[in-house]
Design a protein around this motif. Structure first.
Motif, mmCIF file in Angstrom:
data_model
loop_
_atom_site.group_PDB
_atom_site.id
_atom_site.type_symbol
_atom_site.label_atom_id
_atom_site.label_comp_id
_atom_site.label_asym_id
_atom_site.label_seq_id
_atom_site.Cartn_x
_atom_site.Cartn_y
_atom_site.Cartn_z
ATOM 1 N N THR A 219 36.978 39.491 41.104
ATOM 2 C CA THR A 219 37.388 40.187 42.320
ATOM 3 C C THR A 219 37.635 41.668 42.036
ATOM 4 O OG1 THR A 219 38.447 38.191 43.178
ATOM 5 C CG2 THR A 219 39.083 40.267 44.186
ATOM 6 N N ALA A 221 39.732 44.757 43.460
ATOM 7 C CA ALA A 221 40.855 45.058 44.340
ATOM 8 C C ALA A 221 41.099 46.560 44.353
ATOM 9 C CB ALA A 221 42.107 44.324 43.885
ATOM 10 N N TYR A 223 43.503 49.659 45.368
ATOM 11 C CA TYR A 223 44.904 49.957 45.664
ATOM 12 C C TYR A 223 45.092 51.461 45.831
ATOM 13 C CZ TYR A 223 46.577 45.252 44.498
ATOM 14 O OH TYR A 223 46.820 43.907 44.493
ATOM 15 N N LEU A 233 47.852 47.563 48.781
ATOM 16 C CA LEU A 233 46.501 47.020 48.763
ATOM 17 C C LEU A 233 45.668 47.594 49.904
ATOM 18 C CD1 LEU A 233 44.523 44.984 47.494
ATOM 19 C CD2 LEU A 233 45.389 43.285 49.109
ATOM 20 N N LYS A 235 41.899 46.934 50.014
ATOM 21 C CA LYS A 235 40.945 45.863 50.328
ATOM 22 C C LYS A 235 40.548 45.140 49.054
ATOM 23 C CE LYS A 235 36.951 49.006 50.171
ATOM 24 N NZ LYS A 235 35.772 49.515 50.894
ATOM 25 N N LYS A 236 39.982 43.954 49.239
ATOM 26 C CA LYS A 236 39.446 43.173 48.119
ATOM 27 C C LYS A 236 37.986 42.843 48.409
ATOM 28 C CE LYS A 236 43.599 40.863 46.347
ATOM 29 N NZ LYS A 236 44.220 39.549 46.020
#
Length: 237
Positions: A219, A221, A223, A233, A235-236
């Motif tokens: 994944t 991520a 930040y 956060l 988005k991922k």
């Protein structure tokens, strides 16, 4: 700069290969082989240069890093060795000249390296958790932080809090802590617990002023950084 996670058999060890910058279409790759580096042309398949160790003190290369500045006429390539020594090759792309320097500030294997390509600064970390700030112009250590982390330091990354403001050094260790360091004083400004159990890499996206975490489950991520170095956060993927 592109990192390739591959080994080219007898040509390269398991250390990530790096593309040589300074060209609009990178076609020269840097490969590691035991205690020297090979510059290989992907276009012709020929060896352009071999960067050898300058002293018998160094043995096996564990980490390589290259500066990413497109403004300078020189390229800096650093190699960290298993006995804590660091060798830096300085290449002038116009004069085709190469000089090198040995930096001695660690006694444990080198695990992370990072250039500050807008300044003459360089950062190194070893498997014992020690962190060293270097002045490359003077070829001396500025700060040595013993036990910056409990255990080895896996990642070094330059960041900033606000667009156009001062930069900071981010370090991530196997103790699962993320620490922000002041480049001028060497002081730790903030310690945060990692948002993931395991992080493979951290990169700072300068255009968006955000950190990208690559974790062990595949994944990405993104930040943002708030005041006092807290994360939020974005988005991922």
């Amino acid at each position: 700069m592109v990192c390739l996670k591959l080994s080219l058999g007898v040509i390269s060890d398991s250390i990530n290969a790096l593309f040589l910058p300074k060209t609009s279409v990178p076609n020269i790759i840097i490969l590691s082989k035991e205690n020297f580096l090979i510059l290989l042309s992907l276009r012709s398949g020929t060896t352009i240069a071999i960067l050898k160790k300058s002293t018998e003190e160094v043995k096996k290369i564990l980490k390589i890093e290259i500066n990413k500045s497109f403004r300078s006429k020189t390229i800096l390539i650093a190699a960290g060795f298993d006995n804590g020594l660091i060798q830096i090759w300085k290449m002038n792309i116009l004069k085709s000249s190469i000089v090198c320097v040995i930096l001695k500030g660690h006694i444990f294997p080198i695990n992370a390296l990072k250039f500050d390509f807008h300044r003459q600064n360089f950062f190194s970390a070893c498997k014992s958790g020690n962190l060293v700030f270097w002045d490359l112009k003077k070829k001396i250590g500025i700060f040595k932080i013993k036990k910056a982390h409990q255990g080895k330091i896996n990642i070094l990354c330059l960041t900033r809090k606000v667009v156009g403001k001062l930069k900071f050094l981010l370090s991530f260790g196997e103790d699962n802590y993320i620490r922000f360091w002041d480049l001028k004083t060497g002081f730790c400004l903030k310690t945060l617990t990692s948002p993931f159990n395991k992080i493979l890499n951290i990169e700072f996206f300068w255009k968006e002023n955000s950190l990208i975490f690559f974790n062990d489950v595949g994944t990405l991520a993104f930040y943002g950084i708030k005041k006092f170095f807290s994360f939020y956060l974005l988005k991922k993927i």
